[in-house]
Design a protein around this motif. Structure first.
Motif, PDB file in Angstrom:
ATOM      1  N   UNK A  98       0.504  -1.257  -0.315  1.00  0.00           N
ATOM      2  CA  UNK A  98       0.156   0.110  -0.088  1.00  0.00           C
ATOM      3  C   UNK A  98       0.468   0.686   0.099  1.00  0.00           C
ATOM      4  N   UNK A  99       0.734   2.291  -1.047  1.00  0.00           N
ATOM      5  CA  UNK A  99       1.723   3.264  -0.839  1.00  0.00           C
ATOM      6  C   UNK A  99       0.502   4.514  -1.664  1.00  0.00           C
ATOM      7  N   UNK A 100       0.064   4.759  -0.441  1.00  0.00           N
ATOM      8  CA  UNK A 100      -0.652   5.928   0.028  1.00  0.00           C
ATOM      9  C   UNK A 100       0.321   7.711   0.084  1.00  0.00           C
ATOM     10  N   UNK A 101      -1.155   8.084   1.456  1.00  0.00           N
ATOM     11  CA  UNK A 101      -0.087   9.066   1.687  1.00  0.00           C
ATOM     12  C   UNK A 101       1.104   8.558   3.291  1.00  0.00           C
ATOM     13  N   UNK A 102       0.979   7.118   3.304  1.00  0.00           N
ATOM     14  CA  UNK A 102       2.138   6.457   3.750  1.00  0.00           C
ATOM     15  C   UNK A 102       1.861   5.410   3.611  1.00  0.00           C
ATOM     16  N   UNK A 103       2.828   4.068   4.000  1.00  0.00           N
ATOM     17  CA  UNK A 103       3.364   2.868   2.614  1.00  0.00           C
ATOM     18  C   UNK A 103       3.649   2.118   3.725  1.00  0.00           C
ATOM     19  N   UNK A 104       2.886   0.830   2.809  1.00  0.00           N
ATOM     20  CA  UNK A 104       2.683  -0.250   4.370  1.00  0.00           C
ATOM     21  C   UNK A 104       3.018  -1.471   2.819  1.00  0.00           C
ATOM     22  N   UNK A 105       3.158  -2.482   3.829  1.00  0.00           N
ATOM     23  CA  UNK A 105       3.469  -3.649   3.304  1.00  0.00           C
ATOM     24  C   UNK A 105       2.720  -4.921   4.117  1.00  0.00           C
ATOM     25  N   UNK A 106       1.837  -6.044   3.805  1.00  0.00           N
ATOM     26  CA  UNK A 106       2.007  -6.641   4.972  1.00  0.00           C
ATOM     27  C   UNK A 106       2.080  -7.920   3.664  1.00  0.00           C
ATOM     28  N   UNK A 107       2.193  -9.384   4.510  1.00  0.00           N
ATOM     29  CA  UNK A 107       2.247 -10.388   4.050  1.00  0.00           C
ATOM     30  C   UNK A 107       1.236 -11.165   4.346  1.00  0.00           C
ATOM     31  N   UNK A 108       0.565 -12.215   4.116  1.00  0.00           N
ATOM     32  CA  UNK A 108      -1.280 -12.673   5.009  1.00  0.00           C
ATOM     33  C   UNK A 108      -1.017 -13.601   4.234  1.00  0.00           C
ATOM     34  N   UNK A 109      -0.827 -14.888   5.187  1.00  0.00           N
ATOM     35  CA  UNK A 109      -1.668 -16.626   5.740  1.00  0.00           C
ATOM     36  C   UNK A 109      -2.870 -16.853   5.666  1.00  0.00           C
ATOM     37  N   UNK A 110      -3.295 -17.167   4.900  1.00  0.00           N
ATOM     38  CA  UNK A 110      -4.559 -17.847   4.834  1.00  0.00           C
ATOM     39  C   UNK A 110      -4.975 -19.044   5.098  1.00  0.00           C
ATOM     40  N   UNK A 111      -5.368 -19.430   5.763  1.00  0.00           N
ATOM     41  CA  UNK A 111      -5.806 -21.660   5.991  1.00  0.00           C
ATOM     42  C   UNK A 111      -7.445 -21.380   6.607  1.00  0.00           C
ATOM     43  N   UNK A 112      -7.947 -22.597   5.397  1.00  0.00           N
ATOM     44  CA  UNK A 112      -8.784 -22.942   6.389  1.00  0.00           C
ATOM     45  C   UNK A 112      -9.042 -24.524   5.933  1.00  0.00           C
ATOM     46  N   UNK A 113      -9.410 -25.358   6.350  1.00  0.00           N
ATOM     47  CA  UNK A 113     -10.263 -26.626   6.742  1.00  0.00           C
ATOM     48  C   UNK A 113     -11.785 -27.401   6.963  1.00  0.00           C
ATOM     49  N   UNK A 114     -11.787 -28.426   6.094  1.00  0.00           N
ATOM     50  CA  UNK A 114     -13.193 -28.539   6.495  1.00  0.00           C
ATOM     51  C   UNK A 114     -13.255 -29.926   6.193  1.00  0.00           C
ATOM     52  N   UNK A 115     -14.566 -30.425   7.015  1.00  0.00           N
ATOM     53  CA  UNK A 115     -14.192 -32.224   6.483  1.00  0.00           C
ATOM     54  C   UNK A 115     -15.452 -32.317   6.929  1.00  0.00           C
ATOM     55  N   UNK A 116     -15.982 -33.079   6.058  1.00  0.00           N
ATOM     56  CA  UNK A 116     -16.973 -33.725   5.211  1.00  0.00           C
ATOM     57  C   UNK A 116     -17.550 -35.223   6.036  1.00  0.00           C
ATOM     58  N   UNK A 117     -18.154 -34.988   7.716  1.00  0.00           N
ATOM     59  CA  UNK A 117     -19.133 -36.215   7.366  1.00  0.00           C
ATOM     60  C   UNK A 117     -20.374 -36.983   7.253  1.00  0.00           C
ATOM     61  N   UNK A 118     -20.279 -37.561   5.639  1.00  0.00           N
ATOM     62  CA  UNK A 118     -20.930 -38.102   5.412  1.00  0.00           C
ATOM     63  C   UNK A 118     -21.996 -38.573   5.917  1.00  0.00           C
ATOM     64  N   UNK A 119     -21.852 -39.376   6.720  1.00  0.00           N
ATOM     65  CA  UNK A 119     -23.060 -40.432   7.252  1.00  0.00           C
ATOM     66  C   UNK A 119     -23.572 -39.667   8.491  1.00  0.00           C
ATOM     67  N   UNK A 120     -23.758 -38.609   7.993  1.00  0.00           N
ATOM     68  CA  UNK A 120     -24.346 -37.708   9.250  1.00  0.00           C
ATOM     69  C   UNK A 120     -24.555 -36.105   8.386  1.00  0.00           C
ATOM     70  N   UNK A 121     -24.289 -36.056   7.175  1.00  0.00           N
ATOM     71  CA  UNK A 121     -24.854 -34.913   6.265  1.00  0.00           C
ATOM     72  C   UNK A 121     -23.867 -33.977   7.375  1.00  0.00           C
ATOM     73  N   UNK A 122     -22.852 -34.011   8.300  1.00  0.00           N
ATOM     74  CA  UNK A 122     -22.532 -32.947   8.894  1.00  0.00           C
ATOM     75  C   UNK A 122     -21.117 -32.523   7.905  1.00  0.00           C
ATOM     76  N   UNK A 123     -21.117 -31.154   8.456  1.00  0.00           N
ATOM     77  CA  UNK A 123     -19.306 -30.063   8.025  1.00  0.00           C
ATOM     78  C   UNK A 123     -19.165 -29.249   9.261  1.00  0.00           C
ATOM     79  N   UNK A 124     -17.693 -30.111   9.682  1.00  0.00           N
ATOM     80  CA  UNK A 124     -16.861 -29.273  10.364  1.00  0.00           C
ATOM     81  C   UNK A 124     -15.618 -28.213   9.554  1.00  0.00           C
TER      82      UNK A 124
END
Length: 913
Positions: free
Chosen positions: A550-576
Motif C-alpha cells: 500500500x502506497x498512499x499518504x503512508x506506505x505499508x506492506x503486509x504478508x497475509x497467510x490464509x488457511x481453512x480446513x473442512x471435514x465432511x462427515x457424510x454419514x450424518x451430513x455434517x461439515x466441520x
C-alpha cells in the motif's frame, strides 16, 4: 528499503503479465462464475438430441435448464461457483442425475450416458441431504435472483445493501443503506464479475449497482480466501446477468408507485447467441423519502436516481472470449431536516416569520442542503482457455464517483443546535479507481489453484468550502493559554493562534468569506496472491498466501497467510470447519486527505473537533481472525450453517461525522477486539414453501487512544489511556426470517419478513451516571439526570423528542423540552434502552437503541393472465406493516440520528416477454 521493495513488486507484476500473455491455447466465464458443458449419449454411444438438462441448487434457489443440440452437446455459462444437482431427461430414457461443482473459471465437462426407460436402476431426481451442504472451509451465503425478486426490501435507493442485510448472517442494519458486517463500519468489499470494489457503497458515499442487473450473490462472512483483500469483514461476490445463449429476446418492463410518492420505472433486455450476448437494463426512481431522516415524519427528503447497466459477452474463438461491463448512475437528493433545521435557528436569537433574519436582513428559512452523486464504471476483461485444465483472465477497470454536497442558498439556514451544525459546508469530492487484474486458474486432480495479481490506483480530489454561522463559536474558543480569540464587545481580533478562523466567521460585522480546502492524493496498491483448494476424500483445504503493498499518504506492506480446513462427515451430513486469516486493513478513501491533514491546519482544527492536534496520519492496520463453524443438513428439507468469529485488529478504522451533514471523516483507533457468532437456517422448496433465517451477535470493542484522523470522538476517548468502549456497530442479537409460499408453480406467491434488532449502541445519550457522569441533583437535592449529551451540551427539545425521553408523565415535544434536570425516579425513554442508575459503562453496559421488530409482507403473481410467450406480473409490498416507531441510531458520533421507515405500501406491475 521501501523503494526497493516497491520496485521488486512492480517487476514481479510485469513479469507475471508478460508470462501470461505469452500463452497460446475460451472459458465462457468471468470473475465469480464458471461454466458447465457436456455431451449426452444413449447406451450405444449415439448422441441424444433435444434432451433436457437442468441444474439446480436447492439452497440458493438457482435453477437453469437447456436442451442438447443435434450433436448431443449442452452448455451452461455464467454459473456462480456452487455445487449443483444436474438432471438429464429425454423421451424413452430414464432420468439421469449427476452432481457437478464449478469452483473456478476452468470449465467443468461431464459425459452423460442415458439408460433406456424401464431399467431396474432407480434414480433419485430430488436433492438429498448431502446436496444441501458444501464441503467448503469458508462460511458463506448464496442468494439467487429467484429469491430476492420476491423479498420485500425496505430501501429502494439502497436495495443492494438492504438485500445483504436481510439475506445474510452477521449484518447489523443501519440507516441510508449502511450495514455493519461482523462488528465493523464499512469493512465490506464487492467483487462484481471479478472487479474489486472496496470503497463504500452506501447512499451517502456512492451509487450502488442496480439490483435488476444481478443474477446471484455470494456473501463471504468467513475467513476470506487469498484472492480477497482490503475490506474483508464481509466480501460480496456479485454475478451479473448475461444475454449469452438467450437466442430469443427476453426482457421485462415494470413500473411501481407507493407511499411518500415513490415511483419507479425499469426495463431490461437479454439477447444473444451461443457465442455472444448482451444484457442491458435501465431504471429510474423518484421518492419523497429518499434517505432515512432524523425524524419519523418526512421533512425535506426528496430524491431521484437513474441507472443504466450493460453487459456484453462475445466468444472470439474456441479459446478466447471477452466481456464488458458498463454502468452509469446519477442520484440527486435532499439532506433530510430535523424540526430544528426545518425551523431554522436565528443566528442572533431574534425570531420572526420563517425562522429569523440573517445579518443582512434576509429571511433565513428552513435548511436546504442537497447532494448529487454521479458514478460510472467500465470493466472489460479477456479470458483465454489455455488447456482443458487451465484458464487465464486479464481485466481492467475504471470507476469514478463524483460527490457534490450543496449548502443552503442562505448559509445561515444551515445553523443548527450547538451539538449538531455550526458551519455552512459545501463539498465537491471525486474518487477515481482504476486498475488491472489478472489470474491464472489451474484444476488438476485434487488441486484447484489460482494465482493472481491486482494493481490499482485511486485518485482522490477533495474541495471543501467552510464558513462559521454560529456567533457563539469564536467567543467560546480560546487559545492555548485560555484567552479568547477576539474581543466579544468590540468584535476585534486578538493576536492569538486561533485568529486564523476570524476571516471565515460569517456572523461578524461586515461578514467573512468561505474557507476553501483543496486536497489531492494518489493511492497505489499492488496485490499478489496464490491459493490452492485441495479436496481429498472427506477433507477440503484452502491454503493461500497474499502480499499487499500500500502506497498512499503512508506506505505499508503486509504478508497475509490464509488457511481453512473442512471435514465432511457424510454419514450424518455434517461439515466441520476451522479457518484463519491475516488481513491488511487499509484506510477509507472518502475524505482521506482532509481527515489526514485537517488537525494540523489552523483553520480546520477547531472546526473538525480535533482533540489532539498532532493526531493526523493514517497507517494501514492488520488483523488476525479465527473462525470455527459447522454445517448440518437435517434430512433433505433443512440445513443449518453457523460460525464463531474472533477478530483482533491493530489500527481499527471507523468514521466521524461533521455536524448534521453527510460530510464524514475516517478515524483510527489503536486496536479493536470483535468476537461473535453468526448463523443461517435454510428450508429449500418443500411443496411450494421455503424459508431462510439469518442471525448474529457481535461485540465491537474498540480501544482508545485515537491515533489518526479528524472529527469528533466519543467522550470516553478524552480520558486517554487505553479505555475500551462499544462502538455503534455493536449489537447483542439480530434475526431476519423470510418465509415464502407458492402453493402451485403457476399461481400466486406470498412472502413475509420478520426483522428483529436488539439495538445498536446509542450515541450521546443522557444516562443515569456511570461513565456518562450526568447524575446531578434537582432543586430539592434529590438525585436527578442532566439532559445533556456526552460532552455536557444540553439537548434541544427536538433532540429530546427524537430520543423518546420523558420525565414522569411529561414527554418531550419538538418545541417543548423536559424539566432539566429530571428527577432520577421519573426519567426514561420510549426509544432508548438507558442503563439503570449508576450501572452505565461504555464497555460493559452502554446505552442502546431500544429493541425493535419490523414486519414486511409481499404478495404477487408472476403470470396473471397465464400467458405463454407474454406474461403480466403484479406485486404488492407492505413495509413495516405495524408502523413501528423506532430508531436506527441517536446522535451517533459516526452516523447521527435516523428513524426506520414508517409503514410504506407499494404496487408494481410488469410486462415480461
Amino acid at each position: 528499503m521501501l523503494a526497493s521493495y516497491e520496485k521488486s513488486l512492480y517487476a514481479a507484476f510485469i513479469v507475471f503479465f508478460c508470462l501470461a500473455l505469452g500463452f497460446h491455447a475460451s472459458a465462457q466465464s468471468v470473475g465469480n462464475s464458471g461454466s458447465i458443458n457436456g455431451t449426452v449419449v444413449d447406451p450405444t454411444g449415439a448422441v441424444v438430441a433435444k434432451a433436457t438438462v437442468e441444474i439446480h441448487n436447492p439452497v440458493s434457489g438457482f435453477d437453469r435448464s437447456t436442451t442438447t443440440d443435434a450433436s448431443g452437446k449442452f452448455e451452461f455459462t455464467n454459473i456462480p461457483f456452487n455445487p449443483y444437482h444436474l438432471v438429464v431427461t429425454a423421451e424413452g430414457f430414464a432420468a439421469t442425475v449427476q452432481d457437478v461443482e464449478p469452483r473456478s473459471a476452468v470449465p467443468v465437462s461431464v459425459s452423460i450416458k442415458l439408460k433406456v426407460s424401464g431399467s431396474t436402476t432407480q434414480v433419485t431426481v430430488e436433492a438429498e441431504g448431502g446436496d444441501l451442504i458444501e464441503n467448503d472451509p469458508t462460511f458463506h451465503t448464496d442468494v439467487d435472483k429467484n429469491l430476492f425478486d420476491k423479498l420485500p426490501l425496505e430501501s429502494q435507493s439502497s436495495s443492494l445493501s438492504n438485500l445483504v442485510t436481510l439475506a445474510t448472517p452477521g449484518i447489523s442494519a443501519d440507516s441510508n443503506g449502511l450495514f455493519h458486517g461482523l462488528g465493523e463500519h464499512a469493512e465490506a468489499s464487492f467483487s462484481v464479475d471479478g472487479q474489486p470494489i472496496t470503497d463504500q457503497q452506501s447512499k451517502i458515499f456512492s451509487n450502488q449497482i442496480p439490483l435488476d442487473s444481478i443474477q446471484s450473490m455470494e456473501v463471504i462472512a468467513g475467513a476470506p480466501p487469498a484472492e480477497y483483500g482490503d475490506k474483508t469483514s464481509v466480501v460480496i461476490n456479485v454475478t451479473t446477468r448475461s444475454g449469452q445463449g438467450v437466442t430469443t429476446p427476453h426482457g421485462s418492463v415494470t413500473t411501481s408507485y407507493g407511499s411518500f410518492g415513490t415511483s419507479t420505472a425499469a426495463a431490461d433486455l437479454s439477447y444473444g447467441g451461443q457465442k455472444w450476448g448482451n444484457f442491458i437494463s435501465a431504471s429510474g426512481l423518484n421518492s419523497g423519502r429518499f434517505l432515512d431522516p432524523p425524524e419519523f415524519v418526512v421533512l425535506h427528503d426528496k430524491g431521484n436516481e437513474e441507472n443504466v447497466f450493460d453487459r456484453v459477452d462475445y466468444q472470439i474463438s474456441s479459446a478466447d472470449s471477452i466481456h464488458l461491463n458498463f454502468a452509469y448512475t446519477r442520484s440527486w437528493f435532499q439532506t433530510p431536516n430535523t424540526f430544528d433545521s426545518q425551523n431554522a435557528t436565528p443566528w442572533n436569537g431574534v425570531v420572526v416569520a420563517n425562522g429569523g433574519l440573517d445579518p443582512n436582513g434576509n429571511v433565513v428559512g428552513p435548511a436546504d442542503q442537497r447532494s448529487q452523486i454521479k458514478t460510472f464504471n467500465i470493466a472489460p476483461s479477456w479470458t483465454r482457455l489455455l488447456s482443458s485444465t487451465a484458464v487465464f483472465t486479464l481485466g481492467a477497470f475504471v470507476r469514478r464517483d463524483q460527490f457534490n454536497y450543496y449548502p443552503s442558498g442562505n448559509p445561515f439556514a444551515d445553523l443548527g443546535p450547538i451539538n449538531l451544525q455550526r458551519e455552512s459546508i459545501g463539498q465537491n469530492r471525486k474518487l477515481t479507481n482504476a486498475g488491472l487484474r489478472s489470474d491464472l486458474s489451474y484444476v488438476k486432480g485434487i488441486h484447484n489453484i489460482k494465482v493472481g495479481a491486482v494493481y490499482e490506483q485511486t485518485f482522490l480530489d477533495e474541495q471543501d468550502r467552510l464558513g462559521i454561522v454560529d456567533p457563539t463559536f469564536l467567543p467560546s474558543l480560546t487559545d492555548a493559554n485560555g484567552a479568547p480569540c477576539y474581543n466579544t464587545t468590540t468584535h476585534q481580533a486578538i493576536d492569538s493562534p486561533c485568529t486564523d478562523l476570524f476571516p471565515y466567521d460569517l456572523t461578524q460585522p461586515g461578514g467573512g468569506s468561505l474557507y476553501t480546502f483543496n486536497g489531492h492524493t494518489d493511492v497505489k496498491e499492488l496485490s499478489l496472491y496464490v491459493r490452492d483448494n485441495i479436496t481429498k476424500g472427506n477433507w477440503s483445504l484452502n491454503v493461500g498466501l497474499r502480499g499487499d503493498f500500500y502506497n498512499g499518504l503512508v506506505t505499508h506492506k503486509e504478508i497475509e497467510p490464509r488457511l481453512g480446513v473442512a471435514y465432511n462427515i457424510k454419514k450424518t451430513n455434517t461439515v466441520l470447519r476451522v479457518s484463519y486469516a491475516r488481513l491488511l486493513e487499509t484506510p477509507f478513501n472518502e475524505n482521506l486527505v482532509l481527515s489526514s491533514t485537517g488537525c494540523a491546519n489552523a483553520v480546520l482544527n477547531p472546526l473538525l473537533g480535533c482533540t489532539v492536534p498532532g493526531v493526523t496520519p493514517f497507517n494501514p492496520g492488520f488483523r488476525n481472525e479465527f473462525h470455527a463453524g459447522i454445517q448440518q443438513a437435517f434430512g433433505r428439507y433443512l440445513v443449518f450453517s453457523g460460525e464463531y468469529i474472533w477478530k483482533y485488529t491493530h489500527n481499527g478504522y471507523d468514521f466521524s461525522i461533521l455536524g448534521n451533514t453527510p460530510i464524514t471523516f475516517p478515524v483510527e483507533w489503536e486496536r479493536a477486539k470483535i468476537p461473535g457468532y453468526a448463523g443461517r437456517v435454510s428450508v429449500p422448496n418443500f411443496h411450494g414453501f421455503s424459508a431462510l433465517a439469518v442471525f448474529s451477535s457481535v461485540a465491537a470493542r474498540f480501544f482508545t487512544p485515537q491515533i489518526g484522523g479528524a472529527g469528533a470522538v466519543p467522550s470516553v476517548a478524552l480520558a486517554g489511556g487505553s479505555t475500551p468502549f462499544r462502538i455503534d456497530h455493536d449489537e447483542k442479537f439480530n434475526l431476519t426470517t423470510h418465509l415464502q409460499y407458492q402453493p402451485w408453480k403457476t399461481g400466486p406467491w406470498f412472502g413475509f419478513n420478520w426483522r428483529y434488532d436488539s439495538g445498536l449502541v446509542a450515541g450521546q445519550t443522557p444516562c443515569f451516571g456511570g461513565n456518562c457522569a450526568q447524575t446531578t441533583v434537582d432543586s430539592t437535592g434529590a438525585p436527578a439526570v442532566a439532559l445533556t449529551d456526552s460532552f455536557g451540551v444540553p439537548l434541544t427539545a427536538d433532540q429530546e423528542f427524537e430520543s423518546g425521553l420523558f420525565c414522569g408523565s411529561q414527554h418531550a415535544t419538538p418545541t417543548v423540552a423536559l424539566p432539566n434536570p429530571c428527577p432520577l425516579s421519573q426519567y426514561g425513554s420510549t426509544l432508548l434502552n438507558v442503563p439503570k442508575p449508576n450501572t452505565e459503562d461504555d464497555d460493559k453496559n452502554p446505552p442502546r437503541i431500544a429493541a425493535r421488530s419490523l414486519f414486511d409482507v409481499s404478495v404477487g403473481h408472476d403470470n396473471i393472465f397465464r400467458g405463454d410467450k407474454y406474461k403480466v406480473s403484479l406485486q404488492l409490498t407492505a413495509i413495516n406493516i405495524t408502523n413501528k416507531y423506532a430508531l436506527y441510531n441517536f446522535l451517533s458520533t459516526f452516523s447521527g440520528t435516523h428513524y426506520v421507515t414508517p409503514r410504506a405500501l407499494t404496487a408494481e406491475i410488469g410486462f415480461h416477454f
